[in-house]
Design an enzyme around this catalytic site. Structure first.
Site, PDB file in Angstrom:
ATOM      1  N   GLU A  67      46.642  28.317  -8.261  1.00  0.00           N
ATOM      2  CA  GLU A  67      45.920  28.734  -7.071  1.00  0.00           C
ATOM      3  C   GLU A  67      46.903  29.560  -6.270  1.00  0.00           C
ATOM      4  OE1 GLU A  67      45.275  29.091  -3.320  1.00  0.00           O
ATOM      5  OE2 GLU A  67      45.607  26.933  -3.352  1.00  0.00           O
TER       6      GLU A  67
ATOM      7  N   ASN B  99      53.366  24.824   2.264  1.00  0.00           N
ATOM      8  CA  ASN B  99      52.480  24.478   3.380  1.00  0.00           C
ATOM      9  C   ASN B  99      51.847  23.087   3.277  1.00  0.00           C
ATOM     10  OD1 ASN B  99      50.869  25.414   1.292  1.00  0.00           O
ATOM     11  ND2 ASN B  99      49.595  26.735   2.552  1.00  0.00           N
TER      12      ASN B  99
ATOM     13  N   ARG C 140      39.956  23.845   1.609  1.00  0.00           N
ATOM     14  CA  ARG C 140      40.075  23.185   0.325  1.00  0.00           C
ATOM     15  C   ARG C 140      39.719  21.734   0.578  1.00  0.00           C
ATOM     16  NH1 ARG C 140      44.379  20.175  -0.691  1.00  0.00           N
ATOM     17  NH2 ARG C 140      44.319  19.030  -2.636  1.00  0.00           N
TER      18      ARG C 140
ATOM     19  N   GLY D 202      50.756  28.567  -4.938  1.00  0.00           N
ATOM     20  CA  GLY D 202      51.708  29.399  -4.208  1.00  0.00           C
ATOM     21  C   GLY D 202      51.233  30.837  -4.155  1.00  0.00           C
TER      22      GLY D 202
ATOM     23  N   CYS E 246      46.257  29.110   2.428  1.00  0.00           N
ATOM     24  CA  CYS E 246      45.630  30.091   1.535  1.00  0.00           C
ATOM     25  C   CYS E 246      44.148  30.222   1.839  1.00  0.00           C
ATOM     26  CB  CYS E 246      45.874  29.744   0.075  1.00  0.00           C
ATOM     27  SG  CYS E 246      45.699  28.016  -0.269  1.00  0.00           S
TER      28      CYS E 246
END
Length: 498
Positions: free
Chosen positions: A266, A171, A453, A247, A300
């Site tokens: 992460e 992503n 993030r 991932g 995420c």
């Protein structure tokens, strides 16, 4: 107009197949095989990359080890200078790299450009931060501990770990690669990059920018190929001194197989959005749409479950639905808000969660609609804990709403998840916000904003199955170094000006 693989990037393409990067050169694999990258929008093969062999991985590891020894002796200002140069080249060539992101991962065009620019900024900031952090050591004196005289001086400094293996996700294949590459290099490490298949070509273009900046041969390598052939081989390679992985579930199996090396991971998230009845409802609705649906929910840190007080649920759901109706759905080239999800198997997985919710009686606020990999945005109301969507991470534009009758109920649902990446709280009461934030078992809590993030120098970490260690520029630099102590033993205690 296609820019990828042309101009300064022409040497990374060999006929139809993109080369891999080893020992400062672009090469074709001896395997003679390639891996196809399917465009999520057209569902046809867009690019091909080399299927590297285990022998080629061994060679890259040997080169990295040699190059790292010389790099560790390179002055810190010189390492920083090269990183600044790479950052400028990256930003200069944002167009062809963004084009790859649009075609490989269906990232909307404007977001693709900003990912590359943000990556350049991250590399420059890392160079600056690294010069400060790594330029300072520590002096300890022995008489601070009971029973000791001042006859020992301890000098401690930060030294590189060696070879860092970086594995970014599909992503953000450029941004989450440089967030590993920058800290590794400024700290004096060598770097081996294994990009995701979807996103590999964008990553190869990014690596070429580092090549053009003039980093030493062998210091940076980029190997592409099938996970089944080189995945475990890379992560279990004795030449690797640190693994930084972003991932999904694969991270858990890597952590079980990897040797005694520092891990920075992460993994997934099921970020909860807790909405209290005193919240600003327009702010809430805007952040639910942004948090849950930008880049089709394939983040995420996306909002993955809304836990909302019953008294305001109807009003918020209505506001969210009005905003969802205005989103542009279509191909990434048109800067659509909702673009196709990355693969057909992802789309099928999302559909499975939706069908499970349907069977169990969730309220569909929109009609479920899918064409190929393109799924229209969907809000599911009255979701209950017995539905899969309440716990599993869809990684798509589908968002469950669970109505709660107390704050405790919301905190309980958030903490019952095996994930703990981020969460968010909407309230006008700062005291409640702080108390709830302290109770949420997540690495970060956002107050009155959707999870994110960043900025990239903020600490970023997950609890439980969401990861190991912490990212953010300072944390990554510290994690990719080790403390080395030198103790000077004096013949007699030393006191100055006494």
């Amino acid at each position: 107009m296609a820019l990828a693989g042309t101009g300064v990037f022409a040497e990374i393409l060999d006929g139809e197949v993109y080369r891999y990067y080893s020992d400062g050169e672009w090469r074709s694999s001896a395997s003679g095989k390639s891996v196809a990258i399917v465009n999520p929008t057209t569902r046809k093969t867009q690019y091909r990359v080399q299927a590297c062999t285990q022998e080629e991985v061994n060679k890259v590891m040997d080169e990295a080890k040699v190059a790292q020894k010389a790099w560790a002796r390179t002055p810190l200002w010189k390492r920083a200078e090269l990183l600044h140069k790479a950052a400028a080249i990256l930003k200069e060539h944002k167009a062809p790299i963004a084009e790859c992101l649009v075609k490989e991962i269906a990232k909307p065009a404007k977001d693709a450009v900003s990912e590359v620019v943000r990556s350049g900024d991250l590399v420059s900031y890392t160079a600056e931060e690294g010069v400060r952090i790594l330029g300072e050591g520590k002096l300890l004196v022995s008489d601070s501990f009971p029973g000791n005289e001042r006859n020992k001086y301890c000098l401690s400094s930060k030294i590189p770990l060696g070879v860092v293996l970086a594995i970014p996700p599909f992503n953000y294949p450029v941004n989450l690669a440089v967030s590993k590459i920058g800290p590794a290099l400024i700290a004096g490490n060598a770097l081996v990059l294994k990009p995701p298949t979807q996103g590999a070509v964008a990553a190869l273009h990014m690596v070429h920018c580092f090549h053009l900046a003039g980093f030493p041969k062998g210091l940076i390598s980029c190997v592409t190929g099938k996970g089944s052939e080189i995945g475990d081989f890379l992560t279990m390679h004795p030449g690797v001194n640190c693994i930084s992985f972003t991932g999904g579930d694969t991270g858990i199996s890597i952590s079980k197989k990897a040797g005694m090396v520092p891990l920075q991971m992460e993994l997934g998230g099921k970020d909860a959005c807790i909405v209290l009845d005193d919240a600003d409802l327009d702010l809430v609705a805007g952040n639910i749409v942004k948090g849950g649906f930008s880049y089709s929910g394939q983040r995420c840190t996306a909002v993955k479950v809304v836990l909302i007080m019953e008294s305001i649920a109807d009003a918020v759901v209505q506001k969210v639905n009005a905003k969802l109706a205005k989103l542009k759905v279509g191909p990434p080239e048109d800067d659509s808000d909702i673009t196709p999800v990355v693969t057909e198997s992802s789309a099928n997985f999302i559909e499975g969660l939706v069908m499970d919710a349907k069977e169990k009686g969730a309220t569909f606020c929109q009609e479920y609609r899918r064409e190929g990999n393109l799924i229209w945005p969907l809000l599911l109301d009255h979701v209950r804990p017995d539905m899969r969507i309440a716990w599993e991470e869809p990684f798509g534009p589908v968002l469950p709403v669970i109505r709660i009758n107390s704050v405790e109920e919301g905190i309980h649902h958030c903490n019952a998840s095996n994930f703990g990446l981020q969460g968010c709280i909407f309230t006008r009461d700062i005291n409640k916000a702080i108390l709830i934030s302290d109770a949420m078992e997540t690495g970060t809590v956002q107050i009155n904003s959707a999870p994110a993030r960043g900025p990239d120098h903020f600490p970023f970490q997950g609890l439980k199955d969401s990861g190991i260690g912490s990212q953010g520029i300072t944390n990554s630099i510290n994690m990719m170094t080790k403390v080395k102590s030198t103790v000077i033993n004096l013949p007699s205690p030393s006191y100055t000006m006494g």
